[in-house]
Design an enzyme around this catalytic site. Structure first.
Site, PDB file in Angstrom:
ATOM      1  CE1 TYR A  14      11.625 -92.658   1.934  1.00 37.62           C
ATOM      2  CE2 TYR A  14       9.285 -92.742   2.412  1.00 37.62           C
ATOM      3  CZ  TYR A  14      10.551 -92.320   2.750  1.00 37.62           C
ATOM      4  OH  TYR A  14      10.751 -91.578   3.880  1.00 37.62           O
ATOM      5  CG  ASP A  41       6.001 -51.819  -6.741  1.00 32.73           C
ATOM      6  OD1 ASP A  41       6.475 -51.157  -7.690  1.00 32.73           O
ATOM      7  OD2 ASP A  41       5.372 -51.291  -5.805  1.00 32.73           O
ATOM      8  CG  LEU A  65      13.906 -46.806  -6.274  1.00 26.37           C
ATOM      9  CD1 LEU A  65      13.137 -45.524  -5.938  1.00 26.37           C
ATOM     10  CD2 LEU A  65      15.339 -46.729  -5.750  1.00 26.37           C
ATOM     11  CB  ALA A  83      -2.670-100.817 -16.892  1.00 25.60           C
ATOM     12  NE  ARG A 137      -3.308 -51.078  -1.014  1.00 28.98           N
ATOM     13  CZ  ARG A 137      -3.251 -50.405  -2.148  1.00 28.98           C
ATOM     14  NH1 ARG A 137      -2.442 -49.370  -2.264  1.00 28.98           N
ATOM     15  NH2 ARG A 137      -3.982 -50.769  -3.177  1.00 28.98           N
TER      16      ARG A 137
HETATM   17  C1  UD1 Z   1       5.658 -42.647  -6.929  1.00 31.95           C
HETATM   18  C2  UD1 Z   1       5.974 -41.369  -7.701  1.00 31.95           C
HETATM   19  C3  UD1 Z   1       4.729 -40.943  -8.486  1.00 31.95           C
HETATM   20  C4  UD1 Z   1       4.331 -42.071  -9.426  1.00 31.95           C
HETATM   21  C5  UD1 Z   1       4.141 -43.360  -8.655  1.00 31.95           C
HETATM   22  C6  UD1 Z   1       3.946 -44.496  -9.625  1.00 31.95           C
HETATM   23  C7  UD1 Z   1       7.560 -40.076  -6.375  1.00 31.95           C
HETATM   24  C8  UD1 Z   1       7.720 -38.984  -5.391  1.00 31.95           C
HETATM   25  N1  UD1 Z   1       6.316 -40.339  -6.745  1.00 31.95           N
HETATM   26  O1  UD1 Z   1       4.633 -42.322  -6.008  1.00 31.95           O
HETATM   27  O2  UD1 Z   1       5.000 -39.774  -9.233  1.00 31.95           O
HETATM   28  O3  UD1 Z   1       3.138 -41.722 -10.102  1.00 31.95           O
HETATM   29  O4  UD1 Z   1       5.290 -43.661  -7.848  1.00 31.95           O
HETATM   30  O5  UD1 Z   1       3.603 -45.658  -8.928  1.00 31.95           O
HETATM   31  O6  UD1 Z   1       8.537 -40.669  -6.816  1.00 31.95           O
HETATM   32  N2  UD1 Z   1      10.625 -46.337  -2.284  1.00 31.95           N
HETATM   33  C9  UD1 Z   1      11.763 -46.616  -1.587  1.00 31.95           C
HETATM   34  N3  UD1 Z   1      12.136 -45.801  -0.564  1.00 31.95           N
HETATM   35  C10 UD1 Z   1      11.411 -44.727  -0.221  1.00 31.95           C
HETATM   36  C11 UD1 Z   1      10.218 -44.468  -0.914  1.00 31.95           C
HETATM   37  C12 UD1 Z   1       9.860 -45.269  -1.957  1.00 31.95           C
HETATM   38  O7  UD1 Z   1      12.468 -47.592  -1.898  1.00 31.95           O
HETATM   39  O8  UD1 Z   1      11.817 -44.033   0.713  1.00 31.95           O
HETATM   40  C13 UD1 Z   1      10.232 -47.218  -3.385  1.00 31.95           C
HETATM   41  C14 UD1 Z   1       9.006 -48.030  -3.044  1.00 31.95           C
HETATM   42  O9  UD1 Z   1       9.380 -49.297  -2.574  1.00 31.95           O
HETATM   43  C15 UD1 Z   1       8.306 -48.158  -4.371  1.00 31.95           C
HETATM   44  C16 UD1 Z   1       8.695 -46.888  -5.104  1.00 31.95           C
HETATM   45  O10 UD1 Z   1       9.867 -46.417  -4.474  1.00 31.95           O
HETATM   46  O11 UD1 Z   1       8.775 -49.245  -5.103  1.00 31.95           O
HETATM   47  C17 UD1 Z   1       7.595 -45.836  -5.114  1.00 31.95           C
HETATM   48  O12 UD1 Z   1       7.349 -45.408  -3.815  1.00 31.95           O
HETATM   49  P1  UD1 Z   1       5.890 -45.019  -3.328  1.00 31.95           P
HETATM   50  O13 UD1 Z   1       5.977 -44.542  -1.937  1.00 31.95           O
HETATM   51  O14 UD1 Z   1       4.957 -46.132  -3.616  1.00 31.95           O
HETATM   52  O15 UD1 Z   1       5.597 -43.787  -4.283  1.00 31.95           O
HETATM   53  P2  UD1 Z   1       4.211 -43.254  -4.780  1.00 31.95           P
HETATM   54  O16 UD1 Z   1       3.641 -42.354  -3.758  1.00 31.95           O
HETATM   55  O17 UD1 Z   1       3.377 -44.359  -5.252  1.00 31.95           O
END
Ligand code: UD1
Ligand code: CA
Length: 444
Positions: free
Chosen positions: A371, A106, A9, A364, A16
């Site tokens: 160029y 990430d 994902l 040296a 941030r």
């Molecule tokens: C998520 C987990 C949480 C975990 C945490 C670890 C869920 C619901 N929660 O929470 O249990 O402890 O990660 O860091 O899964 N992303 C998408 N599309 C979306 C939403 C998210 O691609 O619609 C991707 C984000 O880019 C990211 C990852 O999924 O890489 C996590 O999404 P984020 O919104 O950061 O989830 P957290 O609330 O941190």
């Protein structure tokens, strides 16, 4: 077809980071975070990869394809949660994978060994395996709810009760599924929660209700930490650097002060290489066995042959190609140049767009004037040639084998083998001149 599909994902905005660059394209050890994650996923048994990206992110797609040409890229148009993101890759899930592992773009420190453990958990009969970690500060993470040691649910922080919030065992985000069960589980996930999102983590409770076995595996917090800002980016870089140094030392490299050496994901150091303090390796460096990289040297895109010596204070730029036993000394810059075995450039020189024959000695302050303000030209120096100090070799120019260039020469024409060339004003001596000049001065 592979047994395993990894779904990465990478649709996050990464606000941030405060950057024009999408978060997953920020680099650690010279490689994008997304590429690190993909490398971990493909390090073991053959696997397919699907990457879910945000809309209009051709740059992220290009990075994914460069890393793994066969990967499938899916776009998640609206950001409605982690389950919704996985479902963007629905087309890929249709194939009958034994295991589907979801991970985040990430978390660049995830290791192949950990992913291997997640896959094994599915092979051992679990429908879902979640990678958990003991969080020093659990705030913001989903909590792993267990009953007699068995994982029963994941509760997101915003939906957690007070007692659930006290749990420190957290969800890293890495979740493995039985490929067979996954589509049905995903289809049952709703968005009736504090964030109104489709949570992938809800799959655990849904699976339990269907009597599907759910388990957790534990990783170290440093391995699964996500990068959300530049401070965490720097922390991840530090961990990666330490891993790279340790791997190099384990393979027979001596580092005098490892913490001052900066490596790239692709730095190759042979056995018995010695790296002194404060050395920086840029991308694309390979150093053969027994070579010594002395303090404060900067290398990128170059090859250092066996038992060569570089530095202290040397700079090897892209295309520097040193054969065995070459010696590059202090304040020397080499760019796009091949140096034959045993050639020496010991002090204060620039050798660029050049070839230098074996055992040639470059004095040296020698400069290859490559160029002319418009184009670059080549300097060829033959085997065993001797270039006197402070010479300028104006390219294109060829110095024959064994030729000898007088110090301070400006060489604009080819020099034959075994020939002395001197290109400088002749020395003039005028006896008595000093006394005459002094007396004139006094008279004034
Ligand atoms: C998520 C987990 C949480 C975990 C945490 C670890 C869920 C619901 N929660 O929470 O249990 O402890 O990660 O860091 O899964 N992303 C998408 N599309 C979306 C939403 C998210 O691609 O619609 C991707 C984000 O880019 C990211 C990852 O999924 O890489 C996590 O999404 P984020 O919104 O950061 O989830 P957290 O609330 O941190
Ligand atoms: Ca997050």
């Amino acid at each position: 077809m592979a047994d395993t599909l990894f779904v990465v994902l990478a649709a996050g905005e990464g606000t941030r980071m405060r950057s024009a660059l999408p978060k997953v394209l920020h680099k650690i050890a010279g490689r994008e975070m997304l590429a690190h994650v993909m490398a971990a996923a493909t390090a073991g048994a053959e696997a397919d990869i699907a990457v879910v990206i945000g809309p209009d992110r051709e740059d992220v797609a290009a990075c994914a394809r460069a890393m793994h040409p066969g990967c499938k890229v899916f776009v998640q148009t609206d950001r409605l949660g982690t389950a919704h993101a996985v479902l963007a890759a629905r087309e890929a899930l249709k194939a009958d994978y034994k295991h589907v592992v979801v991970l985040f773009g990430d978390t660049p420190l995830i290791t192949p060994a950990t992913l291997e453990r997640m896959v094994s958990a599915i092979d051992e009969g679990a429908g879902i395996a979640v990678l958990g970690f003991e969080a020093e500060n659990p705030s913001g993470y989903g909590r792993l709810v267990t009953d007699a040691g068995e994982l029963t649910a994941i509760v997101e922080e915003k939906d957690a009760s007070e007692s659930e919030r006290a749990i420190t065992l957290c969800n890293s985000g890495v979740m493995a599924f039985s490929g067979q069960l996954m589509p049905n589980l995903l289809d049952q996930i709703g968005n009736d929660n504090a964030k109104g999102e489709y949570y992938l983590t809800d799959a655990v409770a849904i699976a339990r209700a269907l009597d599907v076995k759910t388990v957790s595996r534990i990783a170290d917090e440093t391995e699964v930490g996500g990068v959300n800002d530049r401070i965490q980016l720097a922390a991840a870089e530090a961990v990666m650097q330490q891993r790279l140094r340790e791997a190099a030392m384990a393979s027979g490299v001596t580092m005098r002060d490892p913490e001052s050496v900066y490596m790239q994901h692709d730095t190759k150091l042979g056995m018995d290489v010695i790296v002194e303090q404060n050395v920086v390796f840029g991308p694309g460096v390979s150093v053969e066995s027994g070579a010594e990289i002395r303090a404060f040297s900067h290398l990128e895109g170059c090859h250092v042959g066996a038992n060569a010596q570089v530095g202290p204070y040397a700079r090897l730029r892209p295309g520097a190609d040193l054969d065995a036993r070459v010696r590059i000394g202090n304040f020397v810059e080499i760019k796009n140049a091949h140096l034959g075995e045993g050639a020496k450039v010991n002090h204060l020189s620039y050798v660029g767009d050049a070839s230098v024959g074996a055992t040639a000695n470059i004095g040296a302050g020698t400069i290859t004037c490559n160029y002319d303000g418009v184009s670059k030209h080549k300097t060829e120096i033959g085997e065993g040639a001797f270039i006197g100090s402070n010479s300028s070799l104006v390219a294109p120019v060829r110095i024959g084998d064994g030729a000898y260039i007088g110090s301070g020469s400006v060489i604009t024409k080819n020099v034959d083998a075994e020939t002395l060339a001197v290109g400088r004003a002749r020395q003039v001596e005028i006896p008595g001149w000093v006394a005459r000049w002094r007396s004139k001065d006094k008279a004034k």
